[in-house]
Design an enzyme around this catalytic site. Structure first.
Site, PDB file in Angstrom:
ATOM      1  N   THR A   1     -19.700  24.864  36.660  1.00 40.65           N
ATOM      2  CA  THR A   1     -18.604  25.575  36.006  1.00 40.65           C
ATOM      3  C   THR A   1     -18.521  25.166  34.540  1.00 40.65           C
ATOM      4  O   THR A   1     -18.001  25.903  33.727  1.00 40.65           O
ATOM      5  CB  THR A   1     -17.266  25.302  36.717  1.00 40.65           C
ATOM      6  OG1 THR A   1     -17.232  23.926  37.071  1.00 40.65           O
ATOM      7  CG2 THR A   1     -17.134  26.146  37.959  1.00 40.65           C
TER       8      THR A   1
ATOM      9  N   LYS B   1     -23.303  33.702  39.246  1.00 39.19           N
ATOM     10  CA  LYS B   1     -24.364  32.697  39.165  1.00 39.19           C
ATOM     11  C   LYS B   1     -25.284  32.753  40.402  1.00 39.19           C
ATOM     12  O   LYS B   1     -26.503  32.737  40.263  1.00 39.19           O
ATOM     13  CB  LYS B   1     -23.753  31.292  39.005  1.00 39.19           C
ATOM     14  CG  LYS B   1     -22.913  31.169  37.728  1.00 39.19           C
ATOM     15  CD  LYS B   1     -22.431  29.758  37.469  1.00 39.19           C
ATOM     16  CE  LYS B   1     -21.455  29.249  38.507  1.00 39.19           C
ATOM     17  NZ  LYS B   1     -20.185  30.021  38.565  1.00 39.19           N
ATOM     18  N   THR B   2     -24.670  32.836  41.591  1.00 38.46           N
ATOM     19  CA  THR B   2     -25.480  32.909  42.807  1.00 38.46           C
ATOM     20  C   THR B   2     -26.324  34.173  42.803  1.00 38.46           C
ATOM     21  O   THR B   2     -27.519  34.163  43.143  1.00 38.46           O
ATOM     22  CB  THR B   2     -24.563  32.896  44.047  1.00 38.46           C
ATOM     23  OG1 THR B   2     -23.697  31.764  43.954  1.00 38.46           O
ATOM     24  CG2 THR B   2     -25.362  32.823  45.328  1.00 38.46           C
TER      25      THR B   2
HETATM   26  P1  ATP Z   1     -19.562  30.925  42.667  1.00 40.02           P
HETATM   27  O1  ATP Z   1     -20.157  30.006  41.689  1.00 40.02           O
HETATM   28  O2  ATP Z   1     -18.088  30.775  42.878  1.00 40.02           O
HETATM   29  O3  ATP Z   1     -20.344  31.082  43.956  1.00 40.02           O
HETATM   30  P2  ATP Z   1     -20.867  33.029  41.406  1.00 40.02           P
HETATM   31  O4  ATP Z   1     -20.723  32.927  39.935  1.00 40.02           O
HETATM   32  O5  ATP Z   1     -22.084  32.496  42.049  1.00 40.02           O
HETATM   33  O6  ATP Z   1     -19.624  32.359  42.010  1.00 40.02           O
HETATM   34  P3  ATP Z   1     -21.526  35.468  42.742  1.00 40.02           P
HETATM   35  O7  ATP Z   1     -21.312  35.045  44.145  1.00 40.02           O
HETATM   36  O8  ATP Z   1     -22.895  35.575  42.253  1.00 40.02           O
HETATM   37  O9  ATP Z   1     -20.665  34.564  41.788  1.00 40.02           O
HETATM   38  O10 ATP Z   1     -20.850  36.901  42.486  1.00 40.02           O
HETATM   39  C1  ATP Z   1     -19.649  37.273  43.081  1.00 40.02           C
HETATM   40  C2  ATP Z   1     -19.653  38.755  43.420  1.00 40.02           C
HETATM   41  O11 ATP Z   1     -19.629  39.515  42.226  1.00 40.02           O
HETATM   42  C3  ATP Z   1     -20.846  39.245  44.202  1.00 40.02           C
HETATM   43  O12 ATP Z   1     -20.372  40.065  45.245  1.00 40.02           O
HETATM   44  C4  ATP Z   1     -21.655  40.110  43.268  1.00 40.02           C
HETATM   45  O13 ATP Z   1     -22.051  41.264  43.931  1.00 40.02           O
HETATM   46  C5  ATP Z   1     -20.672  40.481  42.192  1.00 40.02           C
HETATM   47  N1  ATP Z   1     -21.316  40.398  40.888  1.00 40.02           N
HETATM   48  C6  ATP Z   1     -21.407  39.288  40.143  1.00 40.02           C
HETATM   49  N2  ATP Z   1     -22.010  39.544  38.981  1.00 40.02           N
HETATM   50  C7  ATP Z   1     -22.295  40.846  38.984  1.00 40.02           C
HETATM   51  C8  ATP Z   1     -22.919  41.717  38.036  1.00 40.02           C
HETATM   52  N3  ATP Z   1     -23.333  41.278  36.845  1.00 40.02           N
HETATM   53  N4  ATP Z   1     -23.085  42.985  38.369  1.00 40.02           N
HETATM   54  C9  ATP Z   1     -22.647  43.445  39.551  1.00 40.02           C
HETATM   55  N5  ATP Z   1     -22.035  42.687  40.488  1.00 40.02           N
HETATM   56  C10 ATP Z   1     -21.862  41.403  40.209  1.00 40.02           C
END
Ligand code: ATP
Length: 334
Positions: free
Chosen positions: A158, A64-65
């Site tokens: 979430t 998401k981030t």
């Molecule tokens: P949270 O809500 O817990 O912060 P999030 O959903 O925002 O989690 P991210 O921080 O965006 O998750 O992603 C976690 C890691 O996974 C990052 O290091 C990112 O590089 C990798 N990642 C996430 N999605 C992808 C994707 N679609 N392709 C490649 N790498 C990804």
């Protein structure tokens, strides 16, 4: 944190930046979300307007981030990042909103955990690009309307279901982020290994992907543990042998179940004869908050076929009994 916990730790946050895809084309998987987003962004650009507010729902570590950063980059707009828990009073939100630049993307993580009074301020800001700043207290208090720059809110949660309807309705579009397929995780792993300069066998990537709970963050973290192992105990090449040995060392289950997942199944089977048992009872029994059990552990357990949600409560499936090496009682509720 466990090697397979989907939540990030401090080390994680420092390293994640380097592994983050920078644009929609580099973002692996989530085809539907990517297509939807690409449409929303491009049509806004054609009309030369800030796009609709975007809500992203999905478990921790699904990207998401990363997507919020990509949205800002694709729009060529600055990005401001804050989170629900950081907004304790409406004044905290007013401070952020009133300093936004035109077109700025505001990423509000864990939006469902924002203080209630701030929520109402956000409704108005999203709809009318205005905040009402309250001056004074008691009967003499007055609200002074203040125009703010048009911005795009990207909210992350979430579970979209946890948001109050008036807030949910103010988003033009909700991106539902799902678990990743093993092949997509393999692709992410190859990309990450490349960025880390670590040669990796295809079988090793397949093995790590299979234990990553459908979650890119976990895949990247397991990769780092296997890389450490390969560097210290081997010649740095990430082989299937290294992957097996490292994952065993870190107690990563063959299917990627972590300590909380196993604790849930253990309690469910050994204390409640496989269920049905209510969410709050289950959460108390494993010493976790109901929200964590429901949003972090359950989606994966349900999707993997270990747990069923029934109207009377959570039930362990025959597959769960088999995976934990236990025999269900004859009257088990499946
Ligand atoms: P949270 O809500 O817990 O912060 P999030 O959903 O925002 O989690 P991210 O921080 O965006 O998750 O992603 C976690 C890691 O996974 C990052 O290091 C990112 O590089 C990798 N990642 C996430 N999605 C992808 C994707 N679609 N392709 C490649 N790498 C990804």
């Amino acid at each position: 944190r466990d090697a397979v916990s989907p939540e990030a730790d401090v080390e994680e946050h420092q390293i994640e930046g380097a592994l983050r895809p920078k644009n929609l084309d580099e973002f692996v998987g989530q085809h539907r979300v990517r297509e939807q987003l690409s449409l929303v962004l491009h049509s806004a650009q054609r009309r030369n307007r800030a796009p609709d507010h975007i809500l992203m729902s999905g478990g921790p570590g699904l990207g998401k981030t990363t997507l919020a950063m990509i949205i800002a980059a694709e729009l060529g707009a600055p990005l401001r990042i804050t989170s629900g828990p950081a907004i304790e009073r409406s004044g905290d939100l007013a401070a952020v909103l009133s300093t936004l630049q035109e077109g700025e993307v505001l990423f509000l993580d864990e939006i469902h955990r924002m203080a209630r009074p701030a929520e109402e301020m956000l409704y108005v800001a999203m709809e009318d690009f205005r905040v009402d700043v309250v001056v004074g207290k008691g009967p003499g208090a007055t609200a002074i309307p203040l125009d703010i720059a048009p911005f795009t809110l990207v909210g992350a949660t979430t579970r979209a279901g946890m948001l109050p309807a008036p807030l949910r309705d103010r988003f033009g579009f909700t991106a539902h982020m799902d678990f990743y397929e093993p092949a997509e995780l393999e692709q992410i792993l190859h990309r990450s290994a490349g960025l880390m300069g670590a040669p990796m066998e295809a079988e090793a990537a397949r093995e790590i992907a299979g234990r990553s709970r459908g979650t890119p963050r976990i895949a990247n973290r397991l990769l780092r543990r296997v890389r450490d192992y390969a560097e210290v105990r081997g010649d740095g090449r990430i082989t299937l042998g290294n992957a097996h040995a490292a994952l065993e060392l870190y107690e990563v289950d063959a299917l990627g179940l972590d300590r909380l997942d196993r604790a849930i199944l253990d309690v469910l089977m050994n204390r409640f004869r496989g269920g049905p048992v209510g969410l709050s009872t289950l959460a108390v029994s494993v010493g976790e908050e109901a929200e964590t059990v429901e949003t972090v552990a359950e989606p994966f357990l349900v999707r993997s076929g270990f747990l069923a949600r029934t109207p009377r409560g959570r039930v362990a499936t025959p597959m769960a009994w088999a995976h934990m090496g236990l025999t269900p009682p004859p009257d088990a509720a499946f």
